[in-house]
Scaffold this motif. Sequence first.
Motif, PDB file in Angstrom:
ATOM      1  N   ILE A 132     -29.264 -32.179 -32.275  1.00 24.30           N
ATOM      2  CA  ILE A 132     -28.364 -31.495 -33.195  1.00 24.30           C
ATOM      3  C   ILE A 132     -27.063 -31.206 -32.450  1.00 24.30           C
ATOM      4  O   ILE A 132     -27.034 -31.153 -31.220  1.00 24.30           O
ATOM      5  CB  ILE A 132     -28.960 -30.196 -33.766  1.00 24.30           C
ATOM      6  N   ALA A 133     -25.994 -31.018 -33.200  1.00 24.02           N
ATOM      7  CA  ALA A 133     -24.694 -30.737 -32.581  1.00 24.02           C
ATOM      8  C   ALA A 133     -23.872 -29.848 -33.496  1.00 24.02           C
ATOM      9  O   ALA A 133     -24.061 -29.826 -34.717  1.00 24.02           O
ATOM     10  CB  ALA A 133     -23.931 -32.027 -32.290  1.00 24.02           C
ATOM     11  N   GLY A 134     -22.956 -29.109 -32.869  1.00 26.53           N
ATOM     12  CA  GLY A 134     -22.015 -28.269 -33.590  1.00 26.53           C
ATOM     13  C   GLY A 134     -20.839 -27.982 -32.687  1.00 26.53           C
ATOM     14  O   GLY A 134     -20.747 -28.530 -31.578  1.00 26.53           O
ATOM     15  N   VAL A 135     -19.929 -27.164 -33.139  1.00 27.12           N
ATOM     16  CA  VAL A 135     -18.753 -26.827 -32.331  1.00 27.12           C
ATOM     17  C   VAL A 135     -18.524 -25.314 -32.358  1.00 27.12           C
ATOM     18  O   VAL A 135     -18.705 -24.672 -33.396  1.00 27.12           O
ATOM     19  CB  VAL A 135     -17.491 -27.558 -32.839  1.00 27.12           C
ATOM     20  N   PRO A 136     -18.142 -24.768 -31.200  1.00 21.84           N
ATOM     21  CA  PRO A 136     -18.136 -25.407 -29.891  1.00 21.84           C
ATOM     22  C   PRO A 136     -19.560 -25.556 -29.347  1.00 21.84           C
ATOM     23  O   PRO A 136     -20.498 -24.983 -29.913  1.00 21.84           O
ATOM     24  CB  PRO A 136     -17.311 -24.452 -29.030  1.00 21.84           C
ATOM     25  N   ALA A 137     -19.709 -26.281 -28.237  1.00 21.62           N
ATOM     26  CA  ALA A 137     -21.035 -26.557 -27.710  1.00 21.62           C
ATOM     27  C   ALA A 137     -21.778 -25.293 -27.312  1.00 21.62           C
ATOM     28  O   ALA A 137     -22.998 -25.204 -27.480  1.00 21.62           O
ATOM     29  CB  ALA A 137     -20.924 -27.505 -26.507  1.00 21.62           C
ATOM     30  N   ASP A 138     -21.055 -24.296 -26.801  1.00 19.35           N
ATOM     31  CA  ASP A 138     -21.752 -23.077 -26.380  1.00 19.35           C
ATOM     32  C   ASP A 138     -22.285 -22.301 -27.587  1.00 19.35           C
ATOM     33  O   ASP A 138     -23.297 -21.603 -27.499  1.00 19.35           O
ATOM     34  CB  ASP A 138     -20.870 -22.193 -25.496  1.00 19.35           C
ATOM     35  N   TYR A 139     -21.629 -22.456 -28.746  1.00 19.06           N
ATOM     36  CA  TYR A 139     -22.170 -21.831 -29.955  1.00 19.06           C
ATOM     37  C   TYR A 139     -23.472 -22.504 -30.361  1.00 19.06           C
ATOM     38  O   TYR A 139     -24.425 -21.839 -30.786  1.00 19.06           O
ATOM     39  CB  TYR A 139     -21.158 -21.911 -31.098  1.00 19.06           C
ATOM     40  N   THR A 140     -23.531 -23.829 -30.237  1.00 19.60           N
ATOM     41  CA  THR A 140     -24.749 -24.558 -30.565  1.00 19.60           C
ATOM     42  C   THR A 140     -25.905 -24.060 -29.707  1.00 19.60           C
ATOM     43  O   THR A 140     -27.002 -23.791 -30.206  1.00 19.60           O
ATOM     44  CB  THR A 140     -24.550 -26.068 -30.349  1.00 19.60           C
ATOM     45  N   THR A 168     -18.129 -27.953 -20.114  1.00 15.64           N
ATOM     46  CA  THR A 168     -18.577 -27.413 -21.389  1.00 15.64           C
ATOM     47  C   THR A 168     -20.082 -27.427 -21.450  1.00 15.64           C
ATOM     48  O   THR A 168     -20.702 -28.467 -21.212  1.00 15.64           O
ATOM     49  CB  THR A 168     -18.018 -28.272 -22.549  1.00 15.64           C
ATOM     50  N   PRO A 169     -20.716 -26.283 -21.758  1.00 20.56           N
ATOM     51  CA  PRO A 169     -22.172 -26.268 -21.824  1.00 20.56           C
ATOM     52  C   PRO A 169     -22.678 -27.105 -22.980  1.00 20.56           C
ATOM     53  O   PRO A 169     -22.054 -27.176 -24.029  1.00 20.56           O
ATOM     54  CB  PRO A 169     -22.499 -24.788 -22.023  1.00 20.56           C
ATOM     55  N   PRO A 224     -13.119 -34.665 -36.652  1.00 22.03           N
ATOM     56  CA  PRO A 224     -13.184 -35.369 -35.376  1.00 22.03           C
ATOM     57  C   PRO A 224     -13.776 -34.550 -34.241  1.00 22.03           C
ATOM     58  O   PRO A 224     -14.441 -35.106 -33.354  1.00 22.03           O
ATOM     59  CB  PRO A 224     -11.735 -35.752 -35.096  1.00 22.03           C
ATOM     60  N   GLU A 225     -13.576 -33.235 -34.243  1.00 19.74           N
ATOM     61  CA  GLU A 225     -14.151 -32.419 -33.170  1.00 19.74           C
ATOM     62  C   GLU A 225     -15.673 -32.416 -33.254  1.00 19.74           C
ATOM     63  O   GLU A 225     -16.373 -32.532 -32.239  1.00 19.74           O
ATOM     64  CB  GLU A 225     -13.615 -30.989 -33.256  1.00 19.74           C
ATOM     65  N   LEU A 226     -16.198 -32.318 -34.458  1.00 23.56           N
ATOM     66  CA  LEU A 226     -17.644 -32.355 -34.642  1.00 23.56           C
ATOM     67  C   LEU A 226     -18.191 -33.740 -34.307  1.00 23.56           C
ATOM     68  O   LEU A 226     -19.239 -33.862 -33.657  1.00 23.56           O
ATOM     69  CB  LEU A 226     -18.003 -31.978 -36.078  1.00 23.56           C
ATOM     70  N   ALA A 227     -17.491 -34.778 -34.748  1.00 23.41           N
ATOM     71  CA  ALA A 227     -17.928 -36.141 -34.436  1.00 23.41           C
ATOM     72  C   ALA A 227     -17.976 -36.369 -32.933  1.00 23.41           C
ATOM     73  O   ALA A 227     -18.925 -36.965 -32.405  1.00 23.41           O
ATOM     74  CB  ALA A 227     -16.999 -37.153 -35.097  1.00 23.41           C
ATOM     75  N   ALA A 228     -16.955 -35.885 -32.225  1.00 19.30           N
ATOM     76  CA  ALA A 228     -16.925 -36.031 -30.772  1.00 19.30           C
ATOM     77  C   ALA A 228     -18.081 -35.284 -30.122  1.00 19.30           C
ATOM     78  O   ALA A 228     -18.728 -35.792 -29.193  1.00 19.30           O
ATOM     79  CB  ALA A 228     -15.595 -35.531 -30.221  1.00 19.30           C
ATOM     80  N   ALA A 229     -18.371 -34.083 -30.620  1.00 19.03           N
ATOM     81  CA  ALA A 229     -19.480 -33.310 -30.069  1.00 19.03           C
ATOM     82  C   ALA A 229     -20.809 -34.022 -30.283  1.00 19.03           C
ATOM     83  O   ALA A 229     -21.663 -34.057 -29.384  1.00 19.03           O
ATOM     84  CB  ALA A 229     -19.511 -31.928 -30.708  1.00 19.03           C
TER      85      ALA A 229
END
Length: 221
Positions: free
Chosen positions: A182-190, A4-5, A42-47
Motif C-alpha cells: 500500500i502507499a500514500g503521501v507522505p510516506a511517514d504518514y503511511t 524519507t521513511p 503524480p506525487e501519489l504515483a511516485a510514492a
Amino acid sequence: MAPTPRAAAPATPPLEPLDPATTVLLTVECQRGVVGPDSALPELAAAARTSGALAAVARLVAGAHTAGVQVVHAVAERRPDGRGASRNARLFRAAERLPVQQLAGTTAVRVAEPVPVGDGDLVVRRLHGLSPLAGTGLDALLRNLGCRTLIVTGVSANIAIPNAVFDAVNLGYTAVVPADAIAGVPADYTAAMIRHTLALVATVTTADAVLRAWRPPRRAR
C-alpha cells in the motif's frame, strides 16, 4: 538530508495458511490515471512506484492467479457528464479540476502496469464515495464468492485503503494488509497509519508472507 521513511510492517509472527477458497485479493485504485505514468496525482504515483508498493501488488496478483485466489480490482471512475459523482467533500471538487480525469471507458481507468489482469479477475467500478466496498456491490460479490478473508492492497493509505479496511471489518471479514503493498503521501504518514490505525483492526503483514501463506505445506518425504 534524512531519507524519507517507507511504510514497513511491524514485526509479526508468520501468517497462518490462507485458504484460497475463502480468500480474495483486492487491489484498490491501481489504475493508470492514479498510479500510472500519466497520473492525475503524480506525487501519489511516485510514492506507489518508488516505495515498491505497486511492484508488490503485481507480485501478489500474479501469486494469487497461481494459487487460485480470486482477484478483484476496485476502480474509481466518473461519467463524462458527472452524473452520480459525489461533490460533498473538498476532495471530490478538487478532482473535477485535475488535468487527468478518471473517465469511464478511457485508459485512465485501466489497471496500471505492471499489475497483471487475469481472465477470472473481477473489476468493480464506483462512481461515488471514498470506499471500494460501501455502496458498490462488492460486499455481495465477496459473499457469493465465499470470501472470509480480504487482502487489501493499493492506494491510498490516506483515504481509500483505511475506508476499505474499516468497511471490511464492519461487514464481518477478516482484513489482511500487506504493508509493503500500500502507499500514500507522505510516506511517514503511511507508516503512521499502518502502525497506529490499521494494525488495530487488520492483520498487518508483508507481500512475501502472504505469498508463503498461499502455498500448501511441503509433505515430508
